[in-house]
Design a protein around this motif. Structure first.
Motif, PDB file in Angstrom:
ATOM      1  N   TRP A 114      -5.899  15.458   4.480  1.00 17.46           N
ATOM      2  CA  TRP A 114      -6.172  14.849   5.781  1.00 17.46           C
ATOM      3  C   TRP A 114      -7.024  15.727   6.699  1.00 17.46           C
ATOM      4  O   TRP A 114      -7.636  15.227   7.640  1.00 17.46           O
ATOM      5  CB  TRP A 114      -4.856  14.549   6.506  1.00 17.46           C
ATOM      6  CG  TRP A 114      -4.027  15.788   6.721  1.00 17.46           C
ATOM      7  CD1 TRP A 114      -3.095  16.298   5.874  1.00 17.46           C
ATOM      8  CD2 TRP A 114      -4.076  16.684   7.844  1.00 17.46           C
ATOM      9  NE1 TRP A 114      -2.549  17.458   6.384  1.00 17.46           N
ATOM     10  CE2 TRP A 114      -3.135  17.721   7.594  1.00 17.46           C
ATOM     11  CE3 TRP A 114      -4.816  16.725   9.025  1.00 17.46           C
ATOM     12  CZ2 TRP A 114      -2.918  18.771   8.484  1.00 17.46           C
ATOM     13  CZ3 TRP A 114      -4.598  17.770   9.913  1.00 17.46           C
ATOM     14  CH2 TRP A 114      -3.664  18.766   9.637  1.00 17.46           C
ATOM     15  N   MET A 129     -10.490   7.607   3.221  1.00 19.78           N
ATOM     16  CA  MET A 129      -9.068   7.581   2.912  1.00 19.78           C
ATOM     17  C   MET A 129      -8.764   6.744   1.665  1.00 19.78           C
ATOM     18  O   MET A 129      -7.965   7.157   0.802  1.00 19.78           O
ATOM     19  CB  MET A 129      -8.268   7.035   4.096  1.00 19.78           C
ATOM     20  CG  MET A 129      -6.765   7.004   3.845  1.00 19.78           C
ATOM     21  SD  MET A 129      -5.822   6.319   5.224  1.00 19.78           S
ATOM     22  CE  MET A 129      -6.125   7.551   6.478  1.00 19.78           C
ATOM     23  N   PHE A 133      -6.799   8.175  -1.788  1.00 19.33           N
ATOM     24  CA  PHE A 133      -5.591   7.646  -2.421  1.00 19.33           C
ATOM     25  C   PHE A 133      -5.850   7.216  -3.859  1.00 19.33           C
ATOM     26  O   PHE A 133      -4.973   7.356  -4.718  1.00 19.33           O
ATOM     27  CB  PHE A 133      -5.015   6.498  -1.593  1.00 19.33           C
ATOM     28  CG  PHE A 133      -4.101   6.969  -0.502  1.00 19.33           C
ATOM     29  CD1 PHE A 133      -2.779   7.288  -0.774  1.00 19.33           C
ATOM     30  CD2 PHE A 133      -4.559   7.130   0.797  1.00 19.33           C
ATOM     31  CE1 PHE A 133      -1.927   7.743   0.227  1.00 19.33           C
ATOM     32  CE2 PHE A 133      -3.720   7.588   1.806  1.00 19.33           C
ATOM     33  CZ  PHE A 133      -2.398   7.893   1.511  1.00 19.33           C
ATOM     34  N   GLY A 187       4.338  12.797   2.282  1.00 19.77           N
ATOM     35  CA  GLY A 187       3.743  11.802   3.170  1.00 19.77           C
ATOM     36  C   GLY A 187       4.684  10.646   3.406  1.00 19.77           C
ATOM     37  O   GLY A 187       5.640  10.425   2.652  1.00 19.77           O
ATOM     38  N   THR A 188       4.399   9.881   4.448  1.00 17.56           N
ATOM     39  CA  THR A 188       5.312   8.814   4.863  1.00 17.56           C
ATOM     40  C   THR A 188       4.660   7.444   4.903  1.00 17.56           C
ATOM     41  O   THR A 188       5.282   6.480   5.355  1.00 17.56           O
ATOM     42  CB  THR A 188       5.868   9.128   6.263  1.00 17.56           C
ATOM     43  OG1 THR A 188       4.787   9.205   7.201  1.00 17.56           O
ATOM     44  CG2 THR A 188       6.630  10.450   6.273  1.00 17.56           C
ATOM     45  N   GLY A 189       3.423   7.326   4.428  1.00 19.65           N
ATOM     46  CA  GLY A 189       2.753   6.030   4.453  1.00 19.65           C
ATOM     47  C   GLY A 189       3.530   4.998   3.652  1.00 19.65           C
ATOM     48  O   GLY A 189       3.855   5.228   2.480  1.00 19.65           O
ATOM     49  N   GLU A 190       3.820   3.879   4.260  1.00 20.27           N
ATOM     50  CA  GLU A 190       4.733   2.921   3.650  1.00 20.27           C
ATOM     51  C   GLU A 190       4.075   2.082   2.559  1.00 20.27           C
ATOM     52  O   GLU A 190       4.734   1.705   1.583  1.00 20.27           O
ATOM     53  CB  GLU A 190       5.321   2.022   4.736  1.00 20.27           C
ATOM     54  CG  GLU A 190       6.163   2.790   5.738  1.00 20.27           C
ATOM     55  CD  GLU A 190       6.775   1.908   6.812  1.00 20.27           C
ATOM     56  OE1 GLU A 190       6.768   0.666   6.642  1.00 20.27           O
ATOM     57  OE2 GLU A 190       7.260   2.457   7.818  1.00 20.27           O
ATOM     58  N   ARG A 191       2.794   1.798   2.689  1.00 18.43           N
ATOM     59  CA  ARG A 191       2.145   0.903   1.725  1.00 18.43           C
ATOM     60  C   ARG A 191       1.659   1.644   0.487  1.00 18.43           C
ATOM     61  O   ARG A 191       1.806   1.154  -0.629  1.00 18.43           O
ATOM     62  CB  ARG A 191       0.983   0.173   2.399  1.00 18.43           C
ATOM     63  CG  ARG A 191       0.364  -0.919   1.537  1.00 18.43           C
ATOM     64  CD  ARG A 191      -0.582  -1.778   2.347  1.00 18.43           C
ATOM     65  NE  ARG A 191      -1.703  -1.006   2.853  1.00 18.43           N
ATOM     66  CZ  ARG A 191      -2.858  -0.842   2.184  1.00 18.43           C
ATOM     67  NH1 ARG A 191      -3.015  -1.371   0.988  1.00 18.43           N
ATOM     68  NH2 ARG A 191      -3.843  -0.151   2.728  1.00 18.43           N
ATOM     69  N   LYS A 192       1.088   2.852   0.681  1.00 21.69           N
ATOM     70  CA  LYS A 192       0.500   3.566  -0.447  1.00 21.69           C
ATOM     71  C   LYS A 192       1.343   4.767  -0.881  1.00 21.69           C
ATOM     72  O   LYS A 192       1.720   4.886  -2.045  1.00 21.69           O
ATOM     73  CB  LYS A 192      -0.916   4.017  -0.100  1.00 21.69           C
ATOM     74  CG  LYS A 192      -1.897   2.873   0.081  1.00 21.69           C
ATOM     75  CD  LYS A 192      -3.301   3.397   0.365  1.00 21.69           C
ATOM     76  CE  LYS A 192      -4.303   2.262   0.508  1.00 21.69           C
ATOM     77  NZ  LYS A 192      -5.675   2.770   0.796  1.00 21.69           N
ATOM     78  N   THR A 193       1.625   5.686   0.045  1.00 17.49           N
ATOM     79  CA  THR A 193       2.273   6.935  -0.337  1.00 17.49           C
ATOM     80  C   THR A 193       3.638   6.696  -0.963  1.00 17.49           C
ATOM     81  O   THR A 193       3.939   7.229  -2.045  1.00 17.49           O
ATOM     82  CB  THR A 193       2.406   7.864   0.872  1.00 17.49           C
ATOM     83  OG1 THR A 193       1.110   8.097   1.431  1.00 17.49           O
ATOM     84  CG2 THR A 193       3.011   9.188   0.464  1.00 17.49           C
ATOM     85  N   CYS A 204      10.131  13.097  -3.212  1.00 19.80           N
ATOM     86  CA  CYS A 204       9.323  12.780  -2.037  1.00 19.80           C
ATOM     87  C   CYS A 204       9.579  13.848  -0.989  1.00 19.80           C
ATOM     88  O   CYS A 204      10.574  14.566  -1.043  1.00 19.80           O
ATOM     89  CB  CYS A 204       9.669  11.400  -1.478  1.00 19.80           C
ATOM     90  SG  CYS A 204      11.372  11.258  -0.877  1.00 19.80           S
ATOM     91  N   LYS A 215      12.158   4.905   6.445  1.00 21.60           N
ATOM     92  CA  LYS A 215      11.282   5.355   5.355  1.00 21.60           C
ATOM     93  C   LYS A 215      12.027   5.330   4.025  1.00 21.60           C
ATOM     94  O   LYS A 215      11.473   4.945   2.987  1.00 21.60           O
ATOM     95  CB  LYS A 215      10.752   6.755   5.646  1.00 21.60           C
ATOM     96  CG  LYS A 215       9.911   6.866   6.919  1.00 21.60           C
ATOM     97  CD  LYS A 215       8.653   6.029   6.848  1.00 21.60           C
ATOM     98  CE  LYS A 215       7.809   6.209   8.115  1.00 21.60           C
ATOM     99  NZ  LYS A 215       6.564   5.395   8.098  1.00 21.60           N
TER     100      LYS A 215
END
Length: 300
Positions: A114, A129, A133, A187-193, A204, A215
């Motif tokens: 990042w 970005m 990913f 990381g905390t990204g809900e859709r990808k991470t 995680c 999360k």
């Protein structure tokens, strides 16, 4: 519950000449006072949350190798390697080398990267970005193969490896039956991470924040959708304790907080100590580790 230590900054009294001796003492103290893991950042420049870009920053894997030579039990990893920093084949070889030389104590901690300033500063490509990913997913596939001793060709969108040979193979973490270093996605990204965690990772790394229960629920949803047992994944959180460096410090408040995290199912808390360079700081954290060593996280 396991307690680990992260060392995110090296601006210590005495300047660069004292970084090695102080880091060595921290690693030895963490190893001998019951901590489960030692983590370093993997950045080229110091990040703004910890100071100035110009502040001292060590190469994560070179520093972990230094720590490995001074310790015997503690697990070692980065929080976290940016996927842009190294070609995945070379990263797999690097983590395997740390694992073999440490006696099977390495983690692969990785994320999508990042920090654009450090990339631009040293001339390292920083893709958009979405591409980062994509590269992260391919890197997880490649390193997973390498750790499993699979040298068949890999053909991806961004990486092509004719023969990802990895000899010697990793030893695997010594306290489990896993055949490779645990792969931790930060990381905390809900859709990808969190989807990548559910699909590829052994662990995680989330933040010790008010939204932590949410999360974890999202991670469970990804696991359910992919048919992955949620319980297989080691749940770690990054937390900051404000322990004083006095070894007489009462750890009761910290223990109570760790009990709350255990009730959420957290297995492994990785602690940042603001004054980690002070001689008794890690000893104080070791006292807390002893208090929670028998604490069983929910779901275990």
């Amino acid at each position: 519950m396991r307690l680990g230590l992260t060392v995110p900054a090296f601006r210590w009294p005495g300047g660069p000449a004292r970084i090695g001796p102080i880091l060595g003492r921290i690693a030895r103290d963490a190893d001998t006072h019951g901590l489960a893991s030692l983590w370093l950042m993997d950045h080229y420049f110091q990040v703004t949350i910890n100071g100035r870009a110009e502040d001292p920053m060590l190469d994560g894997y070179a520093a972990l190798s230094f720590a490995a030579a001074l310790t015997s039990d503690i697990s070692l990893g980065t929080l976290c390697t940016g996927v842009t920093y190294r070609h995945p084949g070379l990263l797999g070889k690097l983590v395997t080398t740390l694992d073999v030389l440490s006696g099977g104590r390495a983690y692969l901690g990785i994320g999508a990267a990042w920090y654009r300033e450090e990339h631009d500063g040293l001339g390292v490509t920083f893709p958009p970005m979405a591409e980062r990913f994509e590269r992260l997913e391919e890197t997880l596939q490649i390193t997973g193969r390498m750790f499993a001793n699979d040298d068949s060709p890999y053909i991806g969108t961004h990486y092509r490896l004719a023969r990802p040979l990895n000899s010697p193979p990793p030893l695997g973490r010594v306290d489990t039956a896993r055949p490779h270093p645990p792969i931790l996605v930060g990381g905390t990204g809900e859709r990808k991470t969190l989807r990548l965690v559910a699909q590829y990772a052994d662990a995680c790394n989330l933040y010790d924040a008010p939204d932590l229960p949410h999360k974890l629920a999202v991670l469970r949803e990804h696991c359910d959708r992919l048919g992955r047992p949620y319980e297989e994944i080691e749940k770690t959180v990054l937390s900051q304790f404000k322990l004083k460096d006095d070894p007489r410090t009462d750890p009761a408040a910290s223990v109570a907080h760790l009990e709350r995290l255990a009730a959420l199912g957290i297995d492994h808390v990785i602690v940042s100590l603001p004054a980690v360079h002070n001689e008794n700081a890690v000893i104080s954290l070791g006292k807390v580790a002893a208090e929670v060593a028998d604490l069983v996280p929910a779901g275990r």
